[in-house]
Design an enzyme around this catalytic site. Structure first.
Site, mmCIF file in Angstrom:
data_model
loop_
_atom_site.group_PDB
_atom_site.id
_atom_site.type_symbol
_atom_site.label_atom_id
_atom_site.label_comp_id
_atom_site.label_asym_id
_atom_site.label_seq_id
_atom_site.Cartn_x
_atom_site.Cartn_y
_atom_site.Cartn_z
ATOM 1 C CG ASP A 1 2.395 -0.744 3.200
ATOM 2 O OD1 ASP A 1 1.195 -1.020 3.159
ATOM 3 O OD2 ASP A 1 3.169 -0.947 2.260
ATOM 4 C CG HIS B 1 -1.700 -0.965 1.684
ATOM 5 N ND1 HIS B 1 -1.299 -2.054 2.386
ATOM 6 C CD2 HIS B 1 -3.039 -1.094 1.531
ATOM 7 C CE1 HIS B 1 -2.337 -2.833 2.637
ATOM 8 N NE2 HIS B 1 -3.412 -2.284 2.135
HETATM 9 C C1 XUL Z 1 -7.558 -6.076 5.296
HETATM 10 C C2 XUL Z 1 -6.864 -6.601 4.110
HETATM 11 C C3 XUL Z 1 -6.023 -5.629 3.356
HETATM 12 C C4 XUL Z 1 -6.037 -5.831 1.883
HETATM 13 C C5 XUL Z 1 -5.290 -4.784 1.103
HETATM 14 O O1 XUL Z 1 -8.309 -6.996 5.971
HETATM 15 O O2 XUL Z 1 -6.961 -7.761 3.815
HETATM 16 O O3 XUL Z 1 -4.722 -5.706 3.853
HETATM 17 O O4 XUL Z 1 -5.495 -7.073 1.550
HETATM 18 O O5 XUL Z 1 -5.668 -3.495 1.435
#
Ligand code: XUL
Ligand code: CO
Length: 433
Positions: free
Chosen positions: A102, A99
């Site tokens: 992060d 993401h």
């Molecule tokens: C949250 C989740 C996230 C997604 C990506 O439960 O699974 O980490 O995979 O945003």
């Protein structure tokens, strides 16, 4: 080189009898399985957020991990990237996922956050020239910052919609630049806390238009990867709109996007929705919607999304069986969206969590392959539906109730129930797993 993983060797396949903790016993990347290298079947990815950005908190206590790269500067973000790529090398991980939030520090303005992201993306790009790990998917974190507390695309405030759109554009650009094979949207706060303040109709229309914009932008920049929605029924919101695969399918049909968007199915989310993992995979495959998986489990007692590394081979074999039946991964893969338990403080823990997860996935894959190659289960399934192969049965689907009623009377159709043979099939399954 950092010294974070000092003394930890590169992990190699040593076979089931190896006594070495820092070795694979089952995951043998080059082993040919059903005509394909094991690595190319499983397509493992490390999740950047849990492995390198998660501080080890829980609802009752804060940070337990002390990592030298924790902090909000670009230098620390680069140290984190250095450590991440060192771990990818140690594991021989073919992919990673990230993401925006992060990998880069949050800036005081959107422009500053964007500059930070672009600098880190360039840093990743340079690393990817000398390391073999590729990007499975990128995504935007539209749920942690307080601006997103009431949703992103579904927010009652159009300025938040705008901020989310700009953020997703930046993350799609980053993913495209790094050669990402997919772009994921997980709508953690696309839902509501209470219906008392929520306009469901408006929020669905905003979410639909947002997704159309994502697809339009994908084509505009020539991104060839898949757009994936990751369903989850709740947590953090009380109710999330991308509840499960069936709900996502209905949403995509409503906005005419079913040919454009697929799903990233997470084991723990499937369980939270009251389904099994294999149900969600099989359903997605039957709807031509299957994209990728997040292979992390929940604790069956706690009822939270605990994001644990996988450890249950029989359950995982069911999942890989459905994936193989669907033809295997294309752009997707096996992402470990899993975090260490907060007491697992050591660098060793981080490596061994992945080694174990990769090994149990390999065992599950091999069991699923053996079952599929044996063929008895698929033959039994086909035999169960064999009646539908006749010309008369096919013609029936093209007729109508009145015609069929006539046939029932004229032919004296009187169906005789047949065994579903569930226990026999379970016995067969258990010979392989
Ligand atoms: C949250 C989740 C996230 C997604 C990506 O439960 O699974 O980490 O995979 O945003
Ligand atoms: Co996930």
């Amino acid at each position: 080189m950092t010294d974070f993983f000092k003394g930890i060797p590169e992990i190699r396949y040593e076979g089931p009898d190896s006594g070495n903790e820092f070795a694979f016993r089952h995951y043998n990347p080059d082993e040919m399985v059903m005509g394909k290298r094991m690595e190319d079947h499983l397509r493992f990815a490390v999740a950047y957020w849990h492995s390198f950005a998660w501080p080890g908190g829980d609802p009752f206590g804060g940070q337990t991990f002390e990592r030298p790269w924790f902090g909000d500067t670009m230098d620390l973000a680069k140290m984190k990237a250095d450590v991440a790529f060192e771990m990818f090398d140690i594991l021989g991980a073919p992919f990673f996922c990230f993401h925006d939030a992060d990998v880069r520090p949050e800036g005081a303005t959107f422009a500053e956050s964007l500059r930070n992201l672009e600098e880190i993306v360039d840093y990743f790009a340079a690393k990817m020239e000398t390391h073999s790990t590729r990007l499975l998917w990128g995504t935007a974190n539209l749920f942690s910052h307080r601006r997103f507390m009431s949703g992103a695309a579904t927010n009652p405030d159009p300025e938040v919609f705008a901020y989310a759109a700009a953020t997703v554009k930046s993350c799609m650009d980053a993913t495209h630049k790094l050669g990402g094979q997919n772009y994921v949207l997980w709508g953690g706060r696309e839902g509501y806390e209470t219906l008392l303040n929520t306009d469901l109709k408006r929020e669905a229309e905003q979410a639909g238009r947002f997704l159309e914009m994502v697809v339009e932008y994908k084509h505009k920049i020539g991104f060839k990867g898949a757009i994936l929605i990751e369903p989850k029924p709740q947590e953090p919101s009380k109710h999330q709109y991308d509840y499960d695969v069936a709900t996502v399918y209905g949403f995509l049909k409503r906005f005419g996007l079913e040919g454009e968007v697929k799903v990233n199915i997470e084991q723990g989310h499937a369980i939270l929705a009251g389904h099994s993992f294999e149900h969600e995979i099989a359903l997605a495959a039957s709807l031509d919607l299957f994209g990728s998986i997040d292979m992390n489990r929940n604790d069956y007692q706690s009822g939270w999304d605990t994001d644990q590394f996988p450890d249950n081979v029989p359950e995982m074999a069911r999942a890989y069986y459905e994936i193989l039946r669907a033809g295997g991964f294309t752009t997707g893969g096996t992402n470990f969206d899993a975090k260490l338990r907060r007491q697992s403080l050591d660098p060793d823990d981080l490596i061994l969590a992945h080694v174990g997860a990769m090994d149990v996935c390999a065992r599950a894959l091999k069991a699923a392959v053996a079952l599929l190659e044996d063929g008895a289960l698929e033959r039994a399934r086909e035999a169960r539906y064999a009646g539908w192969d006749t010309t008369d049965s096919k013609a029936m689907l093209g007729s109508g109730l009145a015609e069929i009623a006539g046939q029932v009377l004229s032919k004296g159709i009187n169906p005789q129930p047949r065994s579903g043979r569930q226990e026999r099939l379970e016995n067969l399954w258990n010979q392989f797993v």
